[in-house]
Design a protein around this motif. Structure first.
Motif, PDB file in Angstrom:
ATOM      1  N   ALA A 313       0.758  -1.089  -0.379  1.00  0.00           N
ATOM      2  CA  ALA A 313      -0.718   0.109   0.145  1.00  0.00           C
ATOM      3  C   ALA A 313       0.983   1.845  -0.074  1.00  0.00           C
ATOM      4  N   GLN A 314       1.890   1.186   0.917  1.00  0.00           N
ATOM      5  CA  GLN A 314       2.449   2.404   0.900  1.00  0.00           C
ATOM      6  C   GLN A 314       3.684   2.718  -0.459  1.00  0.00           C
ATOM      7  N   VAL A 315       4.296   0.995  -1.190  1.00  0.00           N
ATOM      8  CA  VAL A 315       4.671   1.539  -1.874  1.00  0.00           C
ATOM      9  C   VAL A 315       3.572   1.940  -3.574  1.00  0.00           C
ATOM     10  N   VAL A 316       2.379   1.405  -3.193  1.00  0.00           N
ATOM     11  CA  VAL A 316       1.245   1.907  -4.195  1.00  0.00           C
ATOM     12  C   VAL A 316       1.580   3.134  -4.320  1.00  0.00           C
ATOM     13  N   SER A 317       1.126   4.205  -2.858  1.00  0.00           N
ATOM     14  CA  SER A 317       0.972   5.508  -2.678  1.00  0.00           C
ATOM     15  C   SER A 317       2.486   6.281  -3.183  1.00  0.00           C
TER      16      SER A 317
END
Lengths: 379, 397
Positions: A313-317
């Protein structure tokens, strides 16, 4: 971490590139826009894409899919982004179909995913209710009444909503707007009584809709996933859709940059090519660097999604915020480099600029993703 | 267990046994890393032990061939080694221009005899190398350099002046660009020479910087005799080596964008929270929080680009024009990081020395001032933009 494409992935990308250049060049997008086509996309082309297997890339083989990953699907979307392909692919396969894939029961999966794979059914996802991305900010209500749920509320910016056969509606079954808990996903037929779908004409010439739900009765069997736990389905689906949208953005960015570069190498002023001016060279070099960094983090995000990494989720953001910013930068710079011709409708670069804005707003703008990135990072 | 996991196990055990406990506390500043060299100045006993053991093992230069004293490790093993090192907060045992710049160039261009002589000394940190490139009249236009080396039969006679020679006042030897021919176009008359800084006729004068430190020097050569066998590559072929070495240098300087080598004493987030304040675990000021996120995202994207480039180079390709991206973006990112920390620390970032400031605050301020040089040394950001425009994008002159 797969930061370099395999031969098979390269081949898939190449095939998609050739298909789109031949079957759906930008001139085709212009034709659709200018003809005010009722559906806003070419159904024949959609069927051809389904034949190529594009609708089923991420679905299991038992549903007619190819059982590949988001990295593979992303290569197709990058080429769609390059060619400004206006097709309800993202809405159907990744958003609506993605909810079924993630949260649907066997019956729903078999029925719907198989139909999507063959290109015979279009889906969409209706979650947004205000002018800003806020996936838990849901007020649309779903109340149990006997054997039915009754849905009431207004949805906006429903991507390809006006052509969808079925719409996955995110509604609130408990709690209040802003809560993560208390959301439930419902599969609603677009033609059901009480459903009004109004197409909205967006600046990028693509398709979205406002959806009104006026006491729409749906069966209990229409629930996707668990009651009140819709966010468990919605979260990963939105992350995957964001990663795939980022691929489309990467393609749009790359084409806009290539076009600007080509212009710098052919346009003459003061008796020389304008690309020889240092003021433009340095800007072009900065655009290149931004684009390379965005590509790296995008590849990382796709592998994070495919591997189901804890930090996906963090990498996608990170990828979405960077793609938003670098895409807007490059489109803005490209229009300036084109000069007067860049602000005419005749020149394609403006189409890229407009599409960029819509994609940047979809699934969260940069500050939204930076805030989420911070929360996930523990600060 | 995979071979790589076996290696991890072995590496961990070896490091546990051989890394002195005092060397496992992370770094407050990159200035603390050991540079090696003849003189043991500034070196604590444990630093020396750590260097000697790592040097003997070849792990100061893990990927270099074992026949020249290197570690002979694969890229994957090297990555594991670095992970294990940073897990125990151990800084590199050695950092030097020999490792980051000269060694790779020698491995590519030097004769077998020269490699056997010079490479093991680099691995073990026995010789501190400095770089004789820039001159007062040759900054961005490096190839216009004027330092002469005259062919005197059995030796060269070197006369001239270099500037911005990093750590020339500590260095034992210099790798130096000299003009051996003035009759040909400027790029074709340059040769690549190595010589001892203790040679008669070499004098060094440090330059004090805005950070208060003096890492750079002016270096003067007056009738310095250099043996003929110290020429690397062909006479007049120095520019090719010089450019390749610059690519290594740019990768090294760009690496600063990734943060402190071996991990800092405290995480960046912890420091930002302390000075900016936190509410319910979040940085209180939403603008600071947003800026910090943006910085971290750019650092993450930069790190991913470094990994991607390494993955692409797996086929053994030498660093190409992509190193200009690293130099450009890495140094600008490093500067942004220090700028951001300056604003986060407020007036605690404005101390110069003495009481009222922690050592972390004082060194942060000095590092911030030092970071201004990052986008100048090794080719300015503008030179990197020119290189990208020309070599990568193919824009016309």
């Amino acid at each position: 971490m797969a930061l370099v494409l395999t031969e098979e992935q390269e081949l898939l990308k190449e095939t998609a590139h050739e298909f789109i250049q031949e079957q759906s060049p930008v001139s085709e997008f212009r034709r659709l826009r200018d003809s005010v086509d009722e559906s806003g996309f070419d159904r024949k082309l959609y069927a051809q894409m389904a034949e190529l297997g594009w609708m089923g890339v991420i679905y299991p083989e038992e549903y007619g899919g190819l059982d590949l990953g988001y990295l593979e699907l992303g290569q197709i979307f990058e080429e769609c982004g390059r060619g400004l392909v206006a097709q309800p692919l993202l809405a159907t396969v990744v958003l609506g179909g993605g909810c079924i894939l993630e949260g649907g029961n066997d019956l729903q999966r078999k029925d719907i995913l198989t139909q999507i794979s063959t290109g015979d059914r279009l889906l969409s996802l209706a979650f947004q209710e205000s002018a800003h991305h806020n996936p838990y900010g849901i007020s649309t209500s779903a109340e149990l009444s006997g054997n039915h749920f009754v849905l009431s509320g207004k949805k906006t910016f429903v991507l390809d909503g006006h052509v969808a056969d079925q719409i996955v509606v995110v509604a609130r079954t408990s709690g209040k707007a802003g809560d993560r808990d208390g959301l439930t996903l419902f599969l609603v037929d677009a033609g059901a009584e009480g459903v009004t779908v109004n197409r909205t004409i967006m600046l990028d010439g693509r398709n979205a809709a406002n959806v009104h739900l006026d006491a729409v009765k749906v069966e209990k069997a229409a629930v996707i996933g668990e009651l009140d736990a819709g966010a468990d389905v919605l979260d990963p689906v939105l992350d995957r859709a964001t990663a795939i949208l980022c691929c489309e953005m990467m393609g749009t960015l790359s084409e806009a940059f290539d076009k600007a570069l080509e212009y710098l190498k052919t346009r003459e002023q003061f008796g020389v090519l304008i690309g020889s001016f240092q003021a433009l060279k340095h800007r072009a070099a900065n655009m290149f660097v931004e684009s390379e960094l965005s590509r790296s983090i995008l590849l990382d995000a796709l592998s994070a999604v495919d591997e189901g990494r804890d930090n996906s989720a963090q990498v996608v953001s990170c990828a979405k915020a960077r793609l938003n910013d670098s895409l807007i930068l490059i489109c803005n710079e490209a229009v300036q480099m084109f000069g007067g011709i860049g602000v005419t409708d005749e020149e394609d670069i403006g189409l890229y600029l407009k599409r960029a804005r819509v994609m940047a707003a979809a699934f969260g703008d940069s500050s939204w993703h930076r805030a989420r990135y911070a929360s996930l990072g523990g600060y | 267990m995979s071979d790589l996991e076996t290696f991890r196990q072995e590496a961990r055990e070896w490091l546990e046994e051989n890394c002195p406990p005092s060397m496992r506390q992370g770094l407050a500043s990159n200035e603390e890393v050991e540079w090696g060299g003849r003189a043991a100045q500034g070196r604590t006993d444990d630093k020396k032990v750590w260097l000697d053991r790592m040097g003997a093992k070849g792990w100061t230069c893990p990927t270099w061939p074992a026949e020249y004293g290197g570690g002979g490790l694969s890229k994957a093993e090297t990555k594991v080694l670095h992970q294990e090192l940073s897990a125990m907060k151990a800084p590199p045992a050695l950092t030097s221009f020999g490792i980051s710049m000269l060694g790779p160039a020698l491995l590519e261009y030097a004769s077998e005899e020269q490699k056997k002589k010079f490479i093991p000394e680099i691995v073990q940190g026995k010789i501190w190398w400095c770089q004789g490139y820039s001159e007062p009249g040759s900054g961005s236009d490096l190839a216009s350099l004027q330092t002469r080396a005259e062919d005197k039969g059995d030796h060269f006679l070197v006369n001239g002046q270099k500037i911005w020679t990093s750590y020339a006042d500590h260095a034992d030897w210099i790798f130096c660009l000299v003009r051996t021919n003035t009759e040909v176009p400027k790029h074709d008359g340059i040769s690549f020479l190595l010589f001892d800084m203790a040679s008669p006729g070499v004098t060094v004068s440090p330059i004090q910087l805005i950070s208060g430190s003096s890492p750079f020097c002016q270096t003067f050569f007056q009738d310095v005799k250099v043996p003929k066998e110290n020429l690397i590559g062909e006479m007049g072929g120095g520019w090719t080596i010089a450019k390749r070495l610059l690519q290594h240098e740019r990768s090294m300087i760009g690496g600063m964008g990734l943060g402190l080598a071996g991990g800092a004493k405290r995480g960046l987030t912890e420091v930002v929270k302390e000075y900016a304040g936190e509410t319910d675990g979040r940085i209180s000021d939403s603008l600071t929080r947003d800026q910090f996120s943006q910085l971290r995202m750019d650092m993450q994207a930069f790190a991913a680009t470094t990994s991607r480039s390494a993955a692409e180079a797996k086929a053994g390709k030498p660093p190409g024009p992509a190193s200009s991206i690293f130099k450009l973006y890495g140094t600008e990112l490093n500067k942004r990081r220090y700028e951001f920390m300056m604003s986060v620390l407020g007036t605690q970032a404005l101390g110069w020395e003495g009481e009222g400031f922690t050592s972390e605050e004082l060194s942060g301020t000095r590092d911030w001032l030092r970071s201004y040089g990052n986008s100048i040394e090794g080719g300015t950001s503008e030179v990197q933009l020119n290189i990208i425009a020309k070599r990568v994008l193919g824009l016309p002159d």
